[in-house]
Design an enzyme around this catalytic site. Structure first.
Site, PDB file in Angstrom:
ATOM      1  N   ARG A  24       0.819  -1.221   0.000  1.00 19.91           N
ATOM      2  CA  ARG A  24       0.000   0.000   0.000  1.00 19.91           C
ATOM      3  C   ARG A  24       0.855   1.276   0.000  1.00 19.91           C
ATOM      4  O   ARG A  24       0.491   2.269   0.638  1.00 19.91           O
ATOM      5  CB  ARG A  24      -0.953   0.009   1.204  1.00 19.91           C
ATOM      6  CG  ARG A  24      -1.987  -1.084   1.171  1.00 19.91           C
ATOM      7  CD  ARG A  24      -2.935  -0.953   2.328  1.00 19.91           C
ATOM      8  NE  ARG A  24      -2.242  -1.075   3.604  1.00 19.91           N
ATOM      9  CZ  ARG A  24      -2.702  -0.622   4.755  1.00 19.91           C
ATOM     10  NH1 ARG A  24      -3.869  -0.030   4.818  1.00 19.91           N
ATOM     11  NH2 ARG A  24      -2.003  -0.775   5.867  1.00 19.91           N
ATOM     12  N   LYS A  59     -20.710   2.509  -6.436  1.00 14.82           N
ATOM     13  CA  LYS A  59     -20.027   1.252  -6.718  1.00 14.82           C
ATOM     14  C   LYS A  59     -19.824   1.058  -8.220  1.00 14.82           C
ATOM     15  O   LYS A  59     -20.726   1.317  -9.012  1.00 14.82           O
ATOM     16  CB  LYS A  59     -20.857   0.073  -6.191  1.00 14.82           C
ATOM     17  CG  LYS A  59     -20.872  -0.025  -4.684  1.00 14.82           C
ATOM     18  CD  LYS A  59     -19.552  -0.511  -4.161  1.00 14.82           C
ATOM     19  CE  LYS A  59     -19.395  -0.317  -2.687  1.00 14.82           C
ATOM     20  NZ  LYS A  59     -19.859  -1.391  -1.864  1.00 14.82           N
ATOM     21  N   GLU A  75     -24.828  -4.098  -4.012  1.00  9.08           N
ATOM     22  CA  GLU A  75     -23.664  -4.318  -4.881  1.00  9.08           C
ATOM     23  C   GLU A  75     -23.660  -5.718  -5.503  1.00  9.08           C
ATOM     24  O   GLU A  75     -23.207  -5.915  -6.626  1.00  9.08           O
ATOM     25  CB  GLU A  75     -22.415  -4.110  -4.018  1.00  9.08           C
ATOM     26  CG  GLU A  75     -21.130  -4.600  -4.569  1.00  9.08           C
ATOM     27  CD  GLU A  75     -20.070  -4.616  -3.451  1.00  9.08           C
ATOM     28  OE1 GLU A  75     -20.020  -3.667  -2.656  1.00  9.08           O
ATOM     29  OE2 GLU A  75     -19.313  -5.594  -3.385  1.00  9.08           O
ATOM     30  N   TRP A  94     -18.148  -9.318   0.283  1.00 14.07           N
ATOM     31  CA  TRP A  94     -16.877  -8.639   0.508  1.00 14.07           C
ATOM     32  C   TRP A  94     -15.753  -9.605   0.882  1.00 14.07           C
ATOM     33  O   TRP A  94     -14.716  -9.201   1.403  1.00 14.07           O
ATOM     34  CB  TRP A  94     -17.028  -7.536   1.549  1.00 14.07           C
ATOM     35  CG  TRP A  94     -17.775  -6.345   1.007  1.00 14.07           C
ATOM     36  CD1 TRP A  94     -18.125  -6.131  -0.300  1.00 14.07           C
ATOM     37  CD2 TRP A  94     -18.263  -5.216   1.733  1.00 14.07           C
ATOM     38  NE1 TRP A  94     -18.807  -4.941  -0.432  1.00 14.07           N
ATOM     39  CE2 TRP A  94     -18.904  -4.352   0.810  1.00 14.07           C
ATOM     40  CE3 TRP A  94     -18.218  -4.836   3.076  1.00 14.07           C
ATOM     41  CZ2 TRP A  94     -19.487  -3.151   1.182  1.00 14.07           C
ATOM     42  CZ3 TRP A  94     -18.801  -3.624   3.450  1.00 14.07           C
ATOM     43  CH2 TRP A  94     -19.428  -2.797   2.517  1.00 14.07           C
ATOM     44  N   HIS A 128     -28.188  -1.726   8.267  1.00 16.92           N
ATOM     45  CA  HIS A 128     -27.620  -0.492   7.719  1.00 16.92           C
ATOM     46  C   HIS A 128     -27.123  -0.753   6.307  1.00 16.92           C
ATOM     47  O   HIS A 128     -26.543  -1.800   6.034  1.00 16.92           O
ATOM     48  CB  HIS A 128     -26.467  -0.008   8.613  1.00 16.92           C
ATOM     49  CG  HIS A 128     -25.519   0.905   7.909  1.00 16.92           C
ATOM     50  ND1 HIS A 128     -25.848   2.205   7.577  1.00 16.92           N
ATOM     51  CD2 HIS A 128     -24.270   0.709   7.423  1.00 16.92           C
ATOM     52  CE1 HIS A 128     -24.830   2.759   6.944  1.00 16.92           C
ATOM     53  NE2 HIS A 128     -23.861   1.866   6.830  1.00 16.92           N
ATOM     54  N   HIS A 183     -17.696  10.532   4.491  1.00 16.25           N
ATOM     55  CA  HIS A 183     -16.472  10.304   3.713  1.00 16.25           C
ATOM     56  C   HIS A 183     -15.632  11.562   3.591  1.00 16.25           C
ATOM     57  O   HIS A 183     -14.508  11.518   3.137  1.00 16.25           O
ATOM     58  CB  HIS A 183     -16.815   9.812   2.303  1.00 16.25           C
ATOM     59  CG  HIS A 183     -17.511   8.495   2.324  1.00 16.25           C
ATOM     60  ND1 HIS A 183     -18.878   8.387   2.286  1.00 16.25           N
ATOM     61  CD2 HIS A 183     -17.037   7.236   2.434  1.00 16.25           C
ATOM     62  CE1 HIS A 183     -19.200   7.116   2.356  1.00 16.25           C
ATOM     63  NE2 HIS A 183     -18.116   6.403   2.446  1.00 16.25           N
TER      64      HIS A 183
HETATM   65  C1  LIG Z   1     -18.127   0.361   4.520  1.00 13.11           C
HETATM   66  N1  LIG Z   1     -17.119   0.004   3.586  1.00 13.11           N
HETATM   67  C2  LIG Z   1     -16.475  -1.207   3.616  1.00 13.11           C
HETATM   68  C3  LIG Z   1     -16.343  -1.921   2.408  1.00 13.11           C
HETATM   69  N2  LIG Z   1     -15.728  -3.121   2.392  1.00 13.11           N
HETATM   70  C4  LIG Z   1     -15.262  -3.634   3.545  1.00 13.11           C
HETATM   71  N3  LIG Z   1     -14.679  -4.829   3.523  1.00 13.11           N
HETATM   72  N4  LIG Z   1     -15.339  -2.963   4.710  1.00 13.11           N
HETATM   73  C5  LIG Z   1     -15.951  -1.755   4.792  1.00 13.11           C
HETATM   74  O1  LIG Z   1     -16.020  -1.177   5.888  1.00 13.11           O
HETATM   75  N5  LIG Z   1     -16.818  -1.404   1.274  1.00 13.11           N
HETATM   76  C6  LIG Z   1     -17.522  -0.177   1.233  1.00 13.11           C
HETATM   77  C7  LIG Z   1     -17.077   0.721   2.319  1.00 13.11           C
HETATM   78  C8  LIG Z   1     -15.686   1.174   2.053  1.00 13.11           C
HETATM   79  N6  LIG Z   1     -15.245   1.902   3.161  1.00 13.11           N
HETATM   80  C9  LIG Z   1     -14.049   1.744   3.739  1.00 13.11           C
HETATM   81  C10 LIG Z   1     -13.808   2.598   4.793  1.00 13.11           C
HETATM   82  C11 LIG Z   1     -12.593   2.548   5.438  1.00 13.11           C
HETATM   83  C12 LIG Z   1     -11.642   1.643   5.031  1.00 13.11           C
HETATM   84  C13 LIG Z   1     -10.354   1.692   5.748  1.00 13.11           C
HETATM   85  O2  LIG Z   1     -10.190   2.510   6.611  1.00 13.11           O
HETATM   86  N7  LIG Z   1      -9.397   0.865   5.412  1.00 13.11           N
HETATM   87  C14 LIG Z   1      -8.124   0.944   6.088  1.00 13.11           C
HETATM   88  C15 LIG Z   1      -7.606  -0.426   6.446  1.00 13.11           C
HETATM   89  C16 LIG Z   1      -8.399  -1.051   7.516  1.00 13.11           C
HETATM   90  C17 LIG Z   1      -7.683  -2.218   8.121  1.00 13.11           C
HETATM   91  O3  LIG Z   1      -7.899  -3.352   7.763  1.00 13.11           O
HETATM   92  N8  LIG Z   1      -6.773  -1.949   9.004  1.00 13.11           N
HETATM   93  C18 LIG Z   1      -5.973  -2.960   9.686  1.00 13.11           C
HETATM   94  C19 LIG Z   1      -4.530  -2.772   9.325  1.00 13.11           C
HETATM   95  C20 LIG Z   1      -4.030  -1.492   9.867  1.00 13.11           C
HETATM   96  C21 LIG Z   1      -2.728  -1.027   9.286  1.00 13.11           C
HETATM   97  O4  LIG Z   1      -2.741  -0.238   8.360  1.00 13.11           O
HETATM   98  N9  LIG Z   1      -1.640  -1.469   9.842  1.00 13.11           N
HETATM   99  C22 LIG Z   1      -0.373  -0.940   9.462  1.00 13.11           C
HETATM  100  C23 LIG Z   1       0.516  -0.922  10.672  1.00 13.11           C
HETATM  101  C24 LIG Z   1      -0.059   0.004  11.730  1.00 13.11           C
HETATM  102  C25 LIG Z   1       0.982   0.618  12.613  1.00 13.11           C
HETATM  103  O5  LIG Z   1       1.938  -0.039  12.982  1.00 13.11           O
HETATM  104  O6  LIG Z   1       0.824   1.804  12.908  1.00 13.11           O
HETATM  105  C26 LIG Z   1       0.206  -1.785   8.337  1.00 13.11           C
HETATM  106  O7  LIG Z   1      -0.281  -2.914   8.143  1.00 13.11           O
HETATM  107  O8  LIG Z   1       1.043  -1.257   7.633  1.00 13.11           O
HETATM  108  C27 LIG Z   1      -6.140  -2.799  11.187  1.00 13.11           C
HETATM  109  O9  LIG Z   1      -6.766  -1.822  11.618  1.00 13.11           O
HETATM  110  O10 LIG Z   1      -5.689  -3.670  11.919  1.00 13.11           O
HETATM  111  C28 LIG Z   1      -7.141   1.663   5.211  1.00 13.11           C
HETATM  112  O11 LIG Z   1      -6.110   2.046   5.795  1.00 13.11           O
HETATM  113  O12 LIG Z   1      -7.360   1.832   4.008  1.00 13.11           O
HETATM  114  C29 LIG Z   1     -11.877   0.795   3.991  1.00 13.11           C
HETATM  115  C30 LIG Z   1     -13.109   0.844   3.326  1.00 13.11           C
HETATM  116  N1  HCS Z   2     -20.975  -0.866  11.415  1.00 11.26           N
HETATM  117  C1  HCS Z   2     -20.112  -0.495  10.316  1.00 11.26           C
HETATM  118  C2  HCS Z   2     -20.913  -0.334   9.062  1.00 11.26           C
HETATM  119  C3  HCS Z   2     -20.161   0.225   7.924  1.00 11.26           C
HETATM  120  S1  HCS Z   2     -20.980   0.013   6.427  1.00 11.26           S
HETATM  121  C4  HCS Z   2     -19.388   0.783  10.659  1.00 11.26           C
HETATM  122  O1  HCS Z   2     -19.955   1.559  11.414  1.00 11.26           O
HETATM  123  O2  HCS Z   2     -18.293   1.015  10.193  1.00 11.26           O
HETATM  124 ZN    ZN Z   3     -21.974   1.938   5.908  1.00  7.69          ZN
END
Ligand SMILES: CN1c2c(nc(N)[nH]c2=O)NC[C@@H]1CNc1ccc(C(=O)N[C@@H](CCC(=O)N[C@@H](CCC(=O)N[C@@H](CCC(=O)O)C(=O)O)C(=O)O)C(=O)O)cc1
Ligand code: HCS
Ligand code: ZN
Length: 737
Positions: free
Chosen positions: A17, A111, A586, A542, A622, A675
């Protein structure tokens, strides 16, 4: 005949990433624009080098993006939302449209067909289409070697857009000279990949005339340049597409229920090069190369000019398996983007050089994986799928128990996943801190946010989901039958990514997954705390799903597992349980002939999970980003006591669907866009409430943000929720007078 290989698009996120991190650092002011350019240029170059390493004959260009490729097309053609017009076309404008700024709301996110990828919806109100050279130069920096520039086609682009007083056809026509200008920017290219996935949907019939006009125009204007109309995710009308004056057609041979192959065998493809999507571009399973081999052989027998490629862009799968440490027996069954290119290279070696060594080695791994049996459990799906009483009588019992005020306020579940929260989780996962230390931290964060919610005077509280990395992956980590990856990231919207878990075996609930955190939160307050679960349809949609048993069976297995969790929560005294289904829309098939079955199955699965509770237990659901029109009856059939929905980014368009049918269950309206970092104004919230209340019964109405608040900063959340609660309290007073 020599077979060529091609690719439609590569993930832009980077192996770990790097793309996300660079862009977010730029937004936060931690790096300058130059450094952003340099980092993104390197990721792009790495992607190209990797694809070249698999001797792909023609590589995509222009698929790389600084945010979203549909937004890129909007900047290229100057389709700039009215409120952002007058600025230079540069990164600032790009990110303002995508994220909003202090003055203006962002464009809507929707989407991309039936995927979890979101594009920025183009807005046509008062636009002046023209070709923007600077946008082109950023997007299509030269690459050496064989390439095909990729762009979303005019029919799809306009079909996915909104606003403007012009007709659909007028909008398309206004873009044609601009596309020509785009094509003319290039010297020698292999061909132009013009993505027209809208042509696999139901709308394709009504779009035929304008599609014909577009490609005849390009043929006249382009002086022999080669256009390939690229479709994916469903079958296309091969005979119709064959009648268009283009060089080639791109067809999906994986998600077409065998129909594209039938049409080819039938001789419907005439005088066209075929770009055959024979490797699944959107699931993670290794291909059965013996079967693919025979498909390619059949195609070869019917087509004079054949290129093989993934069925769609690889944007929807993770980059590589190489950083994972999965059990070999499972890894044998998987192929991410990089490994899919390896499959293409093996097929090419087999067909063009009579060398089957690579193909045999890959096939051996496929066979190893598939020789294991992953299906062994017996399930009893014969459980209640109706609540004991109708909504009216159970809602009276719920109100007696909950005693909520008019227009109850609540949030969707998650609170900020701050750097600290993520760091604690990363430390815990890497054994740098103990279970106890992690639990203590999660509890302290939960308590802090219960206090914040009480201070804000929200009516129905949530525990905040601090223990969850993601609403689907979290359950994938805890249910039998799933595996999770370390770096299997896929872009969801903008810089936000998800790591879909992989369903490889029978799904089963083994122990409570959410009880501890929910009960802890409930112990801190007199107000109700919602139990918070993800529903079976969303968990399935998902995740990367197994394909060896029918999808509906996988969904029902998940449904039973969620039912077990619902019952645990209820047994321990939780009175409101939310089962989120944001991915229900979706998953709707792209062709309406399959809608009925899908919706019946989805509704049934949700009801398997939620119907066994007592009347007094209030079931919430939701959904966000959904276009509800086509599924509104199914939403009602879920029979959830309260549904909370997104409306604000669609600027109120969506509530119309609920106004158009008699929706007489509880409904919570998303009154501000989560968002965007922007804090909503009281007038905006008031307006949203007033509009909805003209048609929805006040007694059924709840007020909430659009979706979970995990992506927002703490001060943004508290400020926005304060505006929300204050506005509701004023409104309540007015209603009670
Ligand atoms: C509601 N939504 C979702 C969708 N799909 C899902 N599967 N989940 C959803 O919630 N689709 C529609 C929407 C899309 N919305 C979102 C909203 C937010 C995110 C998001 O914030 N993604 C994060 C990653 C989340 C995650 O898995 N985090 C992990 C890993 C954390 C991390 O980055 N670790 C670091 C190290 C951290 C440190 O040392 O400081 C690393 O690995 O490098 C966790 O929390 O454990 C994002 O960052 O993009 C996605 C979809
Ligand atoms: N309970 C989840 C829904 C996201 S779609 C949240 O609050 O992130
Ligand atoms: Zn939602």
């Amino acid at each position: 005949m020599t077979i060529k290989t091609s690719n439609l698009g590569f993930p832009r996120l980077g192996e770990k990433r790097e793309w996300k991190k660079a862009i977010e650092n730029y937004w936060n002011g931690q790096i300058e624009l130059n450094e952003l350019h340099d980092t993104l240029k390197n990721i792009k170059a790495d992607n190209e080098a990797l694809q070249e390493g698999y001797s792909i004959d023609s590589l995509p260009s222009g698929d790389f993006s600084y945010y979203d490729h549909v937004l890129d097309a909007s900047l290229l053609f100057n389709i700039i939302p009215e409120r952002f017009q007058g600025q230079d076309v540069d990164e600032t404008l790009l990110y303002n449209i995508a994220r909003g700024n202090k003055e203006h709301v962002a464009s809507a996110l929707l989407k991309w067909f039936n995927t979890n990828y979101h594009y920025i919806v183009p807005e046509w109100d008062n636009v002046s289409p023209k070709f923007n050279q600077s946008a082109f130069d950023r997007q299509y920096t030269e690459r050496s070697g064989s390439t095909h520039p990729v762009i979303v086609g005019p029919v799809t682009y306009v079909a996915l857009s909104k606003g403007g007083s012009q007709s659909f056809e007028e909008k398309v026509r206004s873009l044609l000279p601009l596309y020509t200008e785009y094509f003319n920017q290039f010297g020698d290219v292999d061909y132009f990949q013009v993505d027209e996935p809208i042509l696999v949907t139901d709308s394709s019939e009504s779009l035929k005339d304008i599609t014909k006009e577009v490609y005849e125009y390009f043929n006249d204007a382009l002086d022999g340049k080669n256009i390939v109309i690229q479709t994916y995710f469903e079958r296309a009308d091969v005979e119709f597409l064959s009648s268009l004056p283009v060089y080639g057609l791109g067809l999906d041979f994986v998600h077409d229920q065998g129909e594209n192959l039938k049409q080819i065998k039938n001789g419907d493809l005439k005088n066209k090069a075929l770009y055959a999507g024979v490797i699944d571009g959107r699931n993670v399973w290794r291909s059965d190369l013996e079967t693919v081999k025979s498909t390619v052989q059949t195609l070869k027998d019917h087509v004079d000019d054949l290129t093989i490629q993934p069925s769609s862009t690889l944007l929807h799968v993770p980059v590589t398996l190489k950083n994972e440490s999965l059990d070999q027996s499972v890894e044998d069954g998987l192929a991410f983007a990089t490994e899919k290119l390896e499959e293409l290279a093996a097929l090419k070696a087999y067909f063009n050089h009579n060398d089957s060594s690579q193909l045999d080695a890959l096939q051996e791994r496929f066979v190893n994986f598939n020789n294991q049996s992953f299906k062994h459990l017996e399930y009893d799906f014969d459980v209640p799928v109706e609540r004991a009483s109708a909504f009216e009588s159970r809602s009276a019992k719920q109100q007696e128990k909950l005693n909520l005020p008019l227009l109850p306020t609540t949030t969707i579940g998650s609170f900020p996943q701050s750097k600290e929260v993520r760091k604690y989780r990363a430390d815990w996962k890497n054994n740098r801190i103990s279970d106890e230390e992690y639990r203590t931290f999660i509890e302290s964060e939960t308590k802090r946010w219960i206090d914040i919610q009480e201070d804000l005077d929200i009516d129905v509280l949530v525990h905040g989901e601090f223990e969850r990395n993601d609403m689907v992956e979290f359950f994938g980590e805890r249910l039998a039958g799933f595996l999770v990856t370390k770096f299997g990231w896929v872009q969801s919207y903008g810089t936000r990514a998800v790591k879909p878990p992989i369903i490889y075996g029978d799904v089963k609930w083994t122990k409570p997954m959410t009880l501890e955190e929910t009960l802890y939160a409930q112990s801190l307050t007199e107000k109700p705390v919602k139990g918070m679960l993800t529903g079976p349809v969303t968990i399935l949609n998902w995740s990367f799903e197994r394909v060896d048993i029918p999808k509906v069976e996988v969904m029902n297995q998940i449904a039973l597992a969620i039912k077990d969790e619902v019952q645990e929560l209820e047994k321990e005294g939780i009175t409101i349980i939310q089962v989120d289904e944001p991915a229900l829309r979706e998953g709707l098939p792209l062709r309406s002939e399959y809608h009925g079955q899908y919706l019946d199955d989805a509704v049934n699965a949700f009801k398997i999970s939620t119907s066994s509770v007592q009347d007094e237990t209030q079931i919430h659901t939701h959904m966000c980003y959904s276009q509800f029109g086509k599924i509104i009856h199914a939403i009602k059939a879920l029979d959830a006591d309260v549904i909370s929905i997104e409306t604000s980014r669609s600027h109120g368009d969506l509530i119309q669907d609920f106004e158009d049918i008699t929706y007489d269950l509880g409904i919570g309206l998303g009154v501000y866009d989560i968002h965007s970092p922007r804090i909503p104004k009281p007038e905006e919230i008031k307006e949203a409430i007033d509009r909805a209340l003209t048609n929805i019964d006040t007694k059924l109405f709840w007020v909430n943000p659009d979706c979970g608040l995990k992506t927002r900063k703490e001060d943004e959340v508290t400020a926005a929720l304060k505006v929300l609660v204050d506005t509701v309290q004023e409104k309540r007073q007015a209603l009670e007078q």
